[in-house]
Enzyme design. Structure first.
Site, short mmCIF file in Angstrom:
data_model
loop_
_atom_site.label_atom_id
_atom_site.label_comp_id
_atom_site.label_asym_id
_atom_site.label_seq_id
_atom_site.Cartn_x
_atom_site.Cartn_y
_atom_site.Cartn_z
N ASP A 33 0.75 -1.31 0.14
CA ASP A 33 -0.06 -0.20 0.00
C ASP A 33 0.91 1.18 0.11
O ASP A 33 1.91 1.44 0.83
CB ASP A 33 -1.10 0.01 1.28
CG ASP A 33 -2.34 1.06 1.14
OD1 ASP A 33 -3.23 0.39 1.10
OD2 ASP A 33 -1.81 2.30 1.37
N ASN A 90 -12.90 -2.81 2.42
CA ASN A 90 -13.77 -1.73 2.62
C ASN A 90 -14.85 -1.69 1.20
O ASN A 90 -14.54 -1.88 0.12
CB ASN A 90 -13.07 -0.46 2.56
CG ASN A 90 -12.21 -0.22 3.64
OD1 ASN A 90 -12.84 -0.82 4.75
ND2 ASN A 90 -10.94 0.37 3.55
N GLN A 97 -14.15 2.93 1.28
CA GLN A 97 -13.48 2.71 -0.04
C GLN A 97 -13.20 3.85 -0.86
O GLN A 97 -14.07 4.69 -1.08
CB GLN A 97 -14.42 1.69 -0.67
CG GLN A 97 -13.83 1.11 -1.92
CD GLN A 97 -14.62 0.15 -2.74
OE1 GLN A 97 -15.60 -0.26 -2.33
NE2 GLN A 97 -14.29 -0.45 -3.66
N SER A 98 -11.86 3.87 -1.42
CA SER A 98 -11.67 4.90 -2.22
C SER A 98 -11.34 4.73 -3.53
O SER A 98 -11.33 5.53 -4.61
CB SER A 98 -10.66 5.94 -1.79
OG SER A 98 -9.43 5.14 -1.32
N VAL A 99 -10.97 3.50 -3.72
CA VAL A 99 -10.39 2.86 -5.05
C VAL A 99 -11.58 1.75 -5.35
O VAL A 99 -11.72 0.85 -4.70
CB VAL A 99 -9.00 2.27 -5.27
CG1 VAL A 99 -8.56 1.70 -6.31
CG2 VAL A 99 -8.04 3.38 -4.53
N HIS A 103 -10.33 -4.82 -3.37
CA HIS A 103 -9.27 -5.26 -2.92
C HIS A 103 -9.08 -5.62 -1.47
O HIS A 103 -10.06 -5.10 -0.52
CB HIS A 103 -8.11 -3.88 -3.05
CG HIS A 103 -8.58 -2.80 -2.50
ND1 HIS A 103 -9.59 -2.11 -3.25
CD2 HIS A 103 -8.43 -1.85 -1.41
CE1 HIS A 103 -9.88 -0.96 -2.61
NE2 HIS A 103 -9.43 -1.00 -1.32
N HIS A 105 -7.28 -5.59 1.95
CA HIS A 105 -6.03 -4.88 2.81
C HIS A 105 -5.48 -5.91 3.73
O HIS A 105 -6.25 -6.75 4.36
CB HIS A 105 -6.45 -3.70 3.70
CG HIS A 105 -6.94 -2.74 3.11
ND1 HIS A 105 -6.28 -1.27 2.99
CD2 HIS A 105 -7.96 -2.28 2.54
CE1 HIS A 105 -6.80 -0.47 2.08
NE2 HIS A 105 -8.03 -0.79 1.91
P1 DGP Z 1 -9.52 1.79 0.21
O1 DGP Z 1 -9.75 3.37 0.82
O2 DGP Z 1 -10.21 0.86 0.92
O3 DGP Z 1 -10.06 1.86 -1.07
O4 DGP Z 1 -7.96 1.57 -0.02
C1 DGP Z 1 -7.35 2.30 -1.17
C2 DGP Z 1 -5.84 2.12 -0.61
O5 DGP Z 1 -5.07 2.17 -1.91
C3 DGP Z 1 -5.39 3.03 0.18
O6 DGP Z 1 -4.77 2.34 1.64
C4 DGP Z 1 -4.20 3.52 -0.48
C5 DGP Z 1 -3.71 2.63 -1.55
N1 DGP Z 1 -3.65 3.22 -2.81
C6 DGP Z 1 -3.82 4.36 -3.40
N2 DGP Z 1 -3.29 4.74 -4.75
C7 DGP Z 1 -2.17 3.99 -4.51
C8 DGP Z 1 -1.27 3.74 -5.73
O7 DGP Z 1 -1.31 4.30 -6.65
N3 DGP Z 1 -0.45 2.63 -5.34
C9 DGP Z 1 -0.47 1.97 -4.12
N4 DGP Z 1 0.51 0.94 -3.94
N5 DGP Z 1 -1.54 1.97 -3.34
C10 DGP Z 1 -2.42 3.03 -3.68
#
Ligand code: DGP
Length: 117
Positions: A33, A90, A97-99, A103, A105
């Protein structure tokens, strides 16, 4: 939710942007992450385009099971499986959840409080 393949994990899966890979196979990848919340914090990401856990169907059962098996395998590889680790999915905005590419974690390397946030 309609899957939008412009999200950052889709771009990592297409190798358009780099990631610190820990595992890759035909169903998923695992990488560290970017904003770690524990000494060990990585994500296990299916290659199937599933936006949220809320959108998963019967067709995704094998993939979802595989993500958890790989979470444990990578923790064993990193030497944190014995002491303990946490998996979190999430699903949706209120869960943080932001992406919007499903996924898992995986957090380890410190004591983790309960309940989470
Ligand atoms: P969530 O909030 O559950 O959608 O988690 C998204 C996670 O993704 C957050 O912990 C940060 C991580 N993240 C966001 N952008 C990138 C990226 O470009 N590369 C990596 N390795 N992680 C990322």
């Amino acid at each position: 939710m309609i899957y939008d393949d412009s999200n950052v994990f889709a771009r990592i899966l297409r190798k358009e942007i780099p990631a610190q890979l820990l595992h890759e196979d035909h169903l998923c990848i695992a990488f560290r992450d970017l904003a770690p919340q524990a000494p060990v914090h990585f994500l296990v990401v299916p290659k199937r385009p599933i936006a949220r856990l809320a959108d998963a169907t019967d067709e995704d059962k094998a993939t979802l099971g595989h993500l958890l098996v790989i979470a444990g395998k990578v923790c064993r590889d990193l030497g944190v499986a014995h002491d303990g680790f946490r998996t979190v999915i999430n699903s949706g905005v209120r869960a943080g959840q932001s992406v919007f590419h499903l996924h898992v974690h995986v957090l380890a390397g410190r004591d983790l409080r309960w309940p989470p946030g």
